[in-house]
Design a protein around this motif. Structure first.
Motif, short mmCIF file in Angstrom:
data_model
loop_
_atom_site.label_atom_id
_atom_site.label_comp_id
_atom_site.label_asym_id
_atom_site.label_seq_id
_atom_site.Cartn_x
_atom_site.Cartn_y
_atom_site.Cartn_z
N LEU A 147 0.83 -1.19 0.00
CA LEU A 147 0.00 0.00 0.00
C LEU A 147 0.88 1.25 0.00
N TYR A 148 0.65 2.14 -0.95
CA TYR A 148 1.37 3.41 -1.02
C TYR A 148 0.60 4.44 -0.21
N GLY A 149 1.33 5.28 0.49
CA GLY A 149 0.69 6.33 1.26
C GLY A 149 1.69 7.40 1.63
N THR A 150 1.15 8.51 2.12
CA THR A 150 1.98 9.63 2.56
C THR A 150 1.87 9.74 4.07
N VAL A 151 3.00 9.84 4.73
CA VAL A 151 3.03 9.94 6.19
C VAL A 151 2.45 11.29 6.60
N THR A 152 1.43 11.25 7.47
CA THR A 152 0.85 12.48 7.99
C THR A 152 1.12 12.65 9.47
N GLY A 153 1.46 11.58 10.15
CA GLY A 153 1.75 11.66 11.57
C GLY A 153 2.60 10.48 12.01
N VAL A 154 3.42 10.73 13.02
CA VAL A 154 4.33 9.69 13.51
C VAL A 154 4.34 9.77 15.04
N ASP A 191 5.62 7.02 18.66
CA ASP A 191 6.63 6.03 19.02
C ASP A 191 6.44 4.68 18.34
N GLU A 192 5.20 4.20 18.24
CA GLU A 192 4.97 2.86 17.72
C GLU A 192 4.20 2.81 16.41
N THR A 193 3.52 3.87 16.03
CA THR A 193 2.67 3.83 14.84
C THR A 193 2.99 4.98 13.89
N VAL A 211 -8.48 10.07 3.53
CA VAL A 211 -8.51 8.72 4.10
C VAL A 211 -7.18 8.45 4.77
N GLN A 212 -7.22 8.31 6.11
CA GLN A 212 -5.99 8.06 6.86
C GLN A 212 -6.09 6.72 7.57
N THR A 213 -4.99 5.99 7.55
CA THR A 213 -4.92 4.70 8.23
C THR A 213 -3.70 4.67 9.12
N ARG A 214 -3.78 3.89 10.19
CA ARG A 214 -2.68 3.81 11.15
C ARG A 214 -1.99 2.45 10.99
N TYR A 215 -0.66 2.48 10.92
CA TYR A 215 0.15 1.27 10.77
C TYR A 215 1.23 1.24 11.83
N ALA A 216 1.64 0.04 12.19
CA ALA A 216 2.80 -0.12 13.07
C ALA A 216 4.04 0.26 12.28
N ARG A 217 5.03 0.84 12.95
CA ARG A 217 6.26 1.25 12.26
C ARG A 217 6.92 0.11 11.48
#
Length: 119
Positions: A67-74, A76-78, A87-93
């Motif tokens: 899945l391609y995406g642009t980082v909008t927030g970071v 410690d763990e996600t 459309v924003q989704t949260r992923y583990a690092r």
């Protein structure tokens, strides 16, 4: 009789070296496995952790699922990715496989001193 003692002594001496060879081969095998398999894997893991810790908003990334995406927030763990407008989704690092493009760092504003301006 002296000859048979000498022959037996030489036969016993050559048998001792044969017992050392299998142990040496096992040690050599483990050494080769370490340098051919374990060490490169550790290097790749360190590089992946460094890439994942350097993520910043604006980076375009690919997840391990493709899945391609642009980082909008970071945090410690996600990582929060925008995969489509709004459309924003949260992923583990560790789910981030690679960075496609890095966000451009804002350039420093150019300020001119009164002394450096020529009239």
């Amino acid at each position: 009789m002296g000859r048979s003692v000498t022959v037996h002594y030489l036969a016993a001496g050559s048998g001792g070296a044969g017992g050392l060879t299998p142990i040496l081969m096992i040690v050599l095998l483990f050494g080769v496995m370490y340098f051919m398999m374990i060490r490169p894997q550790q290097k790749r893991r360190r590089e992946a952790e460094a890439m994942q810790s350097a993520l910043s908003p604006g980076d375009e990334v690919v997840t391990i699922g493709g899945l391609y995406g642009t980082v909008t927030g970071v945090d410690d763990e996600t990582v929060l990715l925008e995969v489509a407008p709004g459309v924003q989704t949260r992923y583990a690092r560790p789910a981030i496989a690679r960075v496609v493009t890095r966000a451009e760092l804002p350039s420093e504003p150019v300020t001119e001193d009164a002394d450096t301006v020529k009239e």
